[in-house]
Design an enzyme around this catalytic site. Structure first.
Site, PDB file in Angstrom:
ATOM      1  N   LYS A  12       8.565 -23.505 -10.320  1.00 13.83           N
ATOM      2  CA  LYS A  12       7.948 -22.474 -11.151  1.00 13.83           C
ATOM      3  C   LYS A  12       9.031 -21.656 -11.879  1.00 13.83           C
ATOM      4  CE  LYS A  12       3.828 -22.120  -8.202  1.00 13.83           C
ATOM      5  NZ  LYS A  12       3.039 -21.219  -7.307  1.00 13.83           N
ATOM      6  N   TYR A  52      -4.734 -24.668 -13.233  1.00 16.07           N
ATOM      7  CA  TYR A  52      -5.245 -23.875 -12.103  1.00 16.07           C
ATOM      8  C   TYR A  52      -6.749 -23.612 -12.233  1.00 16.07           C
ATOM      9  CZ  TYR A  52      -0.628 -22.788 -10.091  1.00 16.07           C
ATOM     10  OH  TYR A  52       0.595 -22.853  -9.462  1.00 16.07           O
ATOM     11  N   ASN A 115       6.461 -17.679  -5.425  1.00 22.59           N
ATOM     12  CA  ASN A 115       6.760 -18.646  -4.356  1.00 22.59           C
ATOM     13  C   ASN A 115       7.443 -19.920  -4.840  1.00 22.59           C
ATOM     14  OD1 ASN A 115       4.518 -19.754  -5.524  1.00 22.59           O
ATOM     15  ND2 ASN A 115       3.242 -19.789  -3.690  1.00 22.59           N
ATOM     16  N   HIS A 118       5.382 -25.566  -6.814  1.00 19.53           N
ATOM     17  CA  HIS A 118       3.996 -26.035  -6.735  1.00 19.53           C
ATOM     18  C   HIS A 118       3.996 -27.466  -6.214  1.00 19.53           C
ATOM     19  CE1 HIS A 118      -0.107 -27.143  -7.890  1.00 19.53           C
ATOM     20  NE2 HIS A 118       0.440 -28.283  -8.286  1.00 19.53           N
TER      21      HIS A 118
HETATM   22  P1  IDP Z   1      -0.624 -23.459  -3.359  1.00 24.20           P
HETATM   23  O1  IDP Z   1       0.347 -23.205  -4.507  1.00 24.20           O
HETATM   24  O2  IDP Z   1       0.076 -23.365  -2.044  1.00 24.20           O
HETATM   25  O3  IDP Z   1      -1.416 -24.733  -3.525  1.00 24.20           O
HETATM   26  P2  IDP Z   1      -3.030 -22.025  -4.196  1.00 24.20           P
HETATM   27  O4  IDP Z   1      -4.022 -21.411  -3.268  1.00 24.20           O
HETATM   28  O5  IDP Z   1      -3.422 -23.277  -4.908  1.00 24.20           O
HETATM   29  O6  IDP Z   1      -1.678 -22.242  -3.355  1.00 24.20           O
HETATM   30  O7  IDP Z   1      -2.622 -20.911  -5.246  1.00 24.20           O
HETATM   31  C1  IDP Z   1      -1.860 -21.259  -6.384  1.00 24.20           C
HETATM   32  C2  IDP Z   1      -0.785 -20.225  -6.593  1.00 24.20           C
HETATM   33  O8  IDP Z   1      -1.400 -18.975  -6.871  1.00 24.20           O
HETATM   34  C3  IDP Z   1       0.107 -19.957  -5.373  1.00 24.20           C
HETATM   35  O9  IDP Z   1       1.155 -20.885  -5.219  1.00 24.20           O
HETATM   36  C4  IDP Z   1       0.612 -18.574  -5.697  1.00 24.20           C
HETATM   37  O10 IDP Z   1       1.668 -18.623  -6.667  1.00 24.20           O
HETATM   38  C5  IDP Z   1      -0.598 -17.938  -6.345  1.00 24.20           C
HETATM   39  N1  IDP Z   1      -1.390 -17.185  -5.366  1.00 24.20           N
HETATM   40  C6  IDP Z   1      -2.214 -17.673  -4.415  1.00 24.20           C
HETATM   41  N2  IDP Z   1      -2.772 -16.702  -3.682  1.00 24.20           N
HETATM   42  C7  IDP Z   1      -2.295 -15.545  -4.197  1.00 24.20           C
HETATM   43  C8  IDP Z   1      -2.485 -14.168  -3.869  1.00 24.20           C
HETATM   44  O11 IDP Z   1      -3.208 -13.800  -2.960  1.00 24.20           O
HETATM   45  N3  IDP Z   1      -1.786 -13.265  -4.632  1.00 24.20           N
HETATM   46  C9  IDP Z   1      -0.963 -13.628  -5.650  1.00 24.20           C
HETATM   47  N4  IDP Z   1      -0.756 -14.906  -5.985  1.00 24.20           N
HETATM   48  C10 IDP Z   1      -1.400 -15.858  -5.268  1.00 24.20           C
HETATM   49 MG    MG Z   2      -2.824 -25.224  -4.952  1.00 23.23          MG
END
Ligand code: IDP
Ligand code: MG
Length: 152
Positions: A12, A52, A115, A118
């Protein structure tokens, strides 16, 4: 049974800006996965909304799109045994504070909204994401390490 899969992995914008592209690529290379597609993309919000789409409606969705469109993303496709599940395990939990040390997020990140990487969450998502990010297709070749990494 383990099967050969392809997964979509992306560094990212925060990972790119922090100079972690090489480190993340190295982890997948060292594990024995084969890189079959790679490019740097500064994605538009509309494109990221497609990527997304399943998260549309979540309170963090606008912030997520802003974050993901704030700079370039290093988009890749990695191929190998159980690439989807193993790729997710290598990334760590979505919330870096819950990620085990030794995972990418567990070693390099602290907050869920930054984080750094992806990874596709299922074989179906991987197919969809690979088509979206690489409509031109991926590259086919036999890796020099193939017979040493896999039982062929
Ligand atoms: P993943 O990336 O581990 O698959 P997902 O639930 O698909 O997680 O969410 C996509 C991205 O959205 C996450 O990697 C993170 O960057 C962001 N995200 C998910 N949950 C939150 C949250 O509660 N607050 C802020 N950003 C979030
Ligand atoms: Mg995801």
């Amino acid at each position: 049974m383990s099967t050969k899969e392809r997964t979509f992995i992306a560094v990212k914008p925060d990972g790119v800006m922090r100079g972690l592209v090489g480190t993340i690529i190295a982890r997948f290379e060292q594990r024995g996965f084969k890189l079959v597609a790679l490019k740097l993309v500064h994605a538009e919000p509309a494109f990221l909304e497609q990527h997304y789409a399943d998260l549309k409606g979540k309170p963090f969705f606008p912030g997520l799109i802003k974050y993901m469109s704030s700079g370039p993303v290093a988009a890749m496709v990695w191929e190998g045994l159980d690439a989807v599940k193993t790729g997710r395990a290598m990334l760590g939990a979505t919330n870096p504070l819950a990620s085990a040390p030794g995972t990418i997020r567990g070693d390099f990140a602290l907050v869920v909204g930054r984080n750094i990487c992806h990874g596709s969450d299922s074989v179906e998502s991987a197919e969809k994401e690979i088509k979206l990010w690489f409509p031109e297709g991926v590259v086919q070749y036999t890796h020099a390490l193939n017979e040493w990494v896999n039982e062929v």
